[in-house]
Write a protein that holds these residues in place. Sequence first.
Motif, PDB file in Angstrom:
ATOM      1  N   TYR A 196       0.853  -1.282  -0.151  1.00 33.17           N
ATOM      2  CA  TYR A 196      -0.115   0.020   0.203  1.00 33.17           C
ATOM      3  C   TYR A 196       0.786   1.248  -0.140  1.00 33.17           C
ATOM      4  O   TYR A 196       0.652   2.318  -0.571  1.00 33.17           O
ATOM      5  CB  TYR A 196      -0.911  -0.155   1.154  1.00 33.17           C
ATOM      6  CG  TYR A 196      -1.550   1.402   1.378  1.00 33.17           C
ATOM      7  CD1 TYR A 196      -2.684   1.551   1.013  1.00 33.17           C
ATOM      8  CD2 TYR A 196      -0.995   2.207   2.455  1.00 33.17           C
ATOM      9  CE1 TYR A 196      -3.379   2.865   1.227  1.00 33.17           C
ATOM     10  CE2 TYR A 196      -1.748   3.298   2.867  1.00 33.17           C
ATOM     11  CZ  TYR A 196      -2.802   3.567   2.154  1.00 33.17           C
ATOM     12  OH  TYR A 196      -3.373   4.737   2.540  1.00 33.17           O
ATOM     13  N   LEU A 197       1.715   1.254   0.834  1.00 36.59           N
ATOM     14  CA  LEU A 197       2.658   2.429   0.951  1.00 36.59           C
ATOM     15  C   LEU A 197       3.483   2.681  -0.471  1.00 36.59           C
ATOM     16  O   LEU A 197       3.634   3.847  -0.992  1.00 36.59           O
ATOM     17  CB  LEU A 197       3.792   2.092   1.982  1.00 36.59           C
ATOM     18  CG  LEU A 197       4.639   3.258   2.505  1.00 36.59           C
ATOM     19  CD1 LEU A 197       3.723   4.160   3.287  1.00 36.59           C
ATOM     20  CD2 LEU A 197       5.776   2.768   3.258  1.00 36.59           C
ATOM     21  N   LEU A 241       1.463  -7.030  13.336  1.00 35.04           N
ATOM     22  CA  LEU A 241       0.187  -6.218  13.629  1.00 35.04           C
ATOM     23  C   LEU A 241       0.641  -4.779  13.900  1.00 35.04           C
ATOM     24  O   LEU A 241       0.194  -3.991  13.108  1.00 35.04           O
ATOM     25  CB  LEU A 241      -0.602  -6.535  14.694  1.00 35.04           C
ATOM     26  CG  LEU A 241      -2.112  -6.061  14.824  1.00 35.04           C
ATOM     27  CD1 LEU A 241      -2.895  -6.134  13.287  1.00 35.04           C
ATOM     28  CD2 LEU A 241      -2.890  -6.565  15.996  1.00 35.04           C
ATOM     29  N   ALA A 242       1.707  -4.611  14.761  1.00 36.83           N
ATOM     30  CA  ALA A 242       2.163  -3.089  15.303  1.00 36.83           C
ATOM     31  C   ALA A 242       2.724  -2.620  14.033  1.00 36.83           C
ATOM     32  O   ALA A 242       2.506  -1.318  13.570  1.00 36.83           O
ATOM     33  CB  ALA A 242       3.107  -3.215  16.342  1.00 36.83           C
ATOM     34  N   LEU A 243       3.780  -3.215  13.364  1.00 33.08           N
ATOM     35  CA  LEU A 243       4.336  -2.977  12.090  1.00 33.08           C
ATOM     36  C   LEU A 243       3.326  -2.383  11.019  1.00 33.08           C
ATOM     37  O   LEU A 243       3.581  -1.406  10.607  1.00 33.08           O
ATOM     38  CB  LEU A 243       5.307  -3.952  11.446  1.00 33.08           C
ATOM     39  CG  LEU A 243       6.570  -3.468  10.598  1.00 33.08           C
ATOM     40  CD1 LEU A 243       7.373  -2.551  11.342  1.00 33.08           C
ATOM     41  CD2 LEU A 243       7.353  -4.903  10.511  1.00 33.08           C
ATOM     42  N   VAL A 257       0.855   1.804   7.401  1.00 27.35           N
ATOM     43  CA  VAL A 257      -0.468   2.194   6.825  1.00 27.35           C
ATOM     44  C   VAL A 257      -0.709   3.715   7.494  1.00 27.35           C
ATOM     45  O   VAL A 257      -0.715   4.540   6.687  1.00 27.35           O
ATOM     46  CB  VAL A 257      -1.733   1.485   7.221  1.00 27.35           C
ATOM     47  CG1 VAL A 257      -2.861   2.167   6.535  1.00 27.35           C
ATOM     48  CG2 VAL A 257      -1.525   0.013   6.517  1.00 27.35           C
ATOM     49  N   SER A 258      -0.400   4.093   8.721  1.00 31.96           N
ATOM     50  CA  SER A 258      -0.468   5.251   9.383  1.00 31.96           C
ATOM     51  C   SER A 258       0.496   6.176   8.713  1.00 31.96           C
ATOM     52  O   SER A 258       0.127   7.503   8.637  1.00 31.96           O
ATOM     53  CB  SER A 258      -0.361   5.303  10.809  1.00 31.96           C
ATOM     54  OG  SER A 258      -1.347   4.279  11.498  1.00 31.96           O
ATOM     55  N   LEU A 259       1.737   5.865   8.395  1.00 33.01           N
ATOM     56  CA  LEU A 259       2.771   6.696   7.898  1.00 33.01           C
ATOM     57  C   LEU A 259       2.208   7.407   6.560  1.00 33.01           C
ATOM     58  O   LEU A 259       2.393   8.583   6.444  1.00 33.01           O
ATOM     59  CB  LEU A 259       3.920   5.980   7.354  1.00 33.01           C
ATOM     60  CG  LEU A 259       5.041   5.471   8.184  1.00 33.01           C
ATOM     61  CD1 LEU A 259       5.986   4.721   7.616  1.00 33.01           C
ATOM     62  CD2 LEU A 259       5.486   6.706   9.187  1.00 33.01           C
ATOM     63  N   ARG A 260       1.498   6.685   5.717  1.00 38.94           N
ATOM     64  CA  ARG A 260       0.738   7.409   4.490  1.00 38.94           C
ATOM     65  C   ARG A 260      -0.365   7.756   4.597  1.00 38.94           C
ATOM     66  O   ARG A 260      -1.019   8.761   3.945  1.00 38.94           O
ATOM     67  CB  ARG A 260       1.186   6.602   3.357  1.00 38.94           C
ATOM     68  CG  ARG A 260       0.730   7.310   2.149  1.00 38.94           C
ATOM     69  CD  ARG A 260       1.226   6.828   0.959  1.00 38.94           C
ATOM     70  NE  ARG A 260       0.526   6.706  -0.309  1.00 38.94           N
ATOM     71  CZ  ARG A 260       0.547   6.231  -1.393  1.00 38.94           C
ATOM     72  NH1 ARG A 260       1.955   5.563  -1.758  1.00 38.94           N
ATOM     73  NH2 ARG A 260       0.029   6.396  -2.549  1.00 38.94           N
ATOM     74  N   GLY A 261      -1.280   6.690   5.009  1.00 37.63           N
ATOM     75  CA  GLY A 261      -2.697   6.616   4.845  1.00 37.63           C
ATOM     76  C   GLY A 261      -3.386   7.586   5.966  1.00 37.63           C
ATOM     77  O   GLY A 261      -2.771   7.954   7.159  1.00 37.63           O
ATOM     78  N   HIS A 321     -10.068   0.371   6.495  1.00 42.21           N
ATOM     79  CA  HIS A 321     -10.049  -0.287   5.248  1.00 42.21           C
ATOM     80  C   HIS A 321      -9.183  -1.578   5.366  1.00 42.21           C
ATOM     81  O   HIS A 321      -9.861  -2.796   5.235  1.00 42.21           O
ATOM     82  CB  HIS A 321     -10.012   0.529   4.109  1.00 42.21           C
ATOM     83  CG  HIS A 321     -10.062  -0.349   2.664  1.00 42.21           C
ATOM     84  ND1 HIS A 321     -10.979   0.137   1.877  1.00 42.21           N
ATOM     85  CD2 HIS A 321      -9.702  -1.467   2.415  1.00 42.21           C
ATOM     86  CE1 HIS A 321     -10.922  -0.701   0.808  1.00 42.21           C
ATOM     87  NE2 HIS A 321     -10.125  -1.658   1.227  1.00 42.21           N
ATOM     88  N   VAL A 322      -8.173  -1.161   5.845  1.00 41.11           N
ATOM     89  CA  VAL A 322      -7.054  -2.513   5.773  1.00 41.11           C
ATOM     90  C   VAL A 322      -7.376  -3.459   6.868  1.00 41.11           C
ATOM     91  O   VAL A 322      -7.371  -4.936   6.720  1.00 41.11           O
ATOM     92  CB  VAL A 322      -5.628  -2.041   6.134  1.00 41.11           C
ATOM     93  CG1 VAL A 322      -4.738  -2.955   6.328  1.00 41.11           C
ATOM     94  CG2 VAL A 322      -5.248  -1.242   4.821  1.00 41.11           C
TER      95      VAL A 322
END
Lengths: 300, 244
Positions: A70-71, A118-120, A125-129, A136-137
């Motif tokens: 995703y990234l 999970l944490a990773l 996802v939070s980095l970009r989204g 959604h993910v």
Amino acid sequence: MREAEEDEPMLYDLLIGPFAEFDFMRRALVGIMALSVSGAPIGVFLMLRRMSLTGDAMAHAILPGAAIGYLVAGFSLPAMTLGGLAAGFAVALAAGAVARLTVMKEDASLAAFYLISLALGVTIVSLRGSAVDLFHVLFGNVLALDNDVLVLLASVATLSLLTLAALYRPLVMECVDPGFLRSVSRSGGVVHLTFLALVVLNLVAGFHALGTLLAVGLMMLPAAAARFWTADITRLILLATAFGMVSGYAGLVVSYSAGSNLPAGPAIILAAGALYLGSLLLGSQGGLARRLLPAAHLQR
Amino acid sequence: MPAIRLANLTLGYDRHPAVHHLSGEIAQGSLTAIVGPNGAGKSTLLKGIAGALSPLDGGLTLSKGKRLAYLPQSADLDRSFPIHVYDLVAMGLWGQAGIFGRIGLGSKGKVEAAIAAVGLTGFERRPIGALSGGQMQRALFARLLLQDADIILLDEPFTAIDARTTADLLALVQRWHGENRTVVAVLHDIETVRRAFPQTLLLARETVAWGETARVLTPENLLKARRMVEAFDSHAPACEREAA
């Protein structure tokens, strides 16, 4: 008479109307049916091999891979699928290797890997989204399945069923009596790895529809529910598949009726959960009611 | 041509030998009991012959082209698995059918005959979880029958089994012996061995005596075997002895 006339259109509106009217509902139904057909039999074998938690852990393990996809490419089906597959295989093999090479048992090492994953994944996802992307993910979006996803789900279902059919005999033997299979054949290791590959493949497919947190639900809950009704492996597989399909349909219908308040993915898993709890209570094979109600001596 | 030849064979786990320096032959068609105190390495030896354990040292040769069947002591069998007695027994057909081979009508008759031979007729559709210990062992013997092996290895096959079942299964062992199959069984009941097994290997981490049962199972040999295992020190230095 009058009542019946009124009932029919109402039932139609409730049970068939949404699918007749809306394309996205039909797509969701097709997607869930495809997932049930291959996921439920795999869930049955996961359960019988006492690997239910392994399935859960691997579902989480897919997340960072899909998140990296995703990234790199946004919501791109191939990128997130490839990332998920790579991460799933890596964790499955790593957990097995850690269990073999160190004092850590496989369940503990799987738990460690999936917590990290999970944490990773959430971090990546939070980095970009946005929070919506993260939602959604994690929980998928079964009402937004496009053609590409449907083709992926159908392909995975087809491939899984063909592979299961081919491996059925040694797979059952490996579950019942691994020592015996080892004494007559060297296929045990290959069978186990192929089976793990099928698990990862189906989890990645389920990930697109139900998200990482729920993908394993449609695999395990129908299998666990079916176990309360039959002690025969063939019927168990058929029943689990039927339970999966019923849950998918019921979840979609309930979620549609409830408007936007009840997201479809969780509704499907809740429907499967209700089937499981019902089976747990009423099931003919070791269900609670049979246990607790007094039965005549030697009566089954 | 012996069915099994051991040449200075040493077997063990994690590089610690459990049995060592075994040399000898098990003749084709012979019926041999392996006896010895707890911890003597009986099961280890059987595992080694079955190929489930690689030798640490020495050699183990089986005569070529022979089919081997092995019934371990506590089969890692999942008795809660939802499968019927019939299907469990039919697993014995693997040697002929493999992954894809058809299990046709002829095979169906064979499975039923094997189930009848162990006295489980009528139990075909029972789930394996519903069997008693003795019935389970009968089912496993039926599977052995179907394997149609030339060399049959049994590890404590009559432990925790009632007398009637033991007698029935022992009769099967005798039948295999009569069919010129090679049978090797680990046993702890000396009386059964004296009665039914012509050959005996008395083991206490190494060979104490090996040959005709009456000559092997003397009070002196049995006492010697017990002492040898009691004297065994697990912290002893690695074996330095040269090959015999």
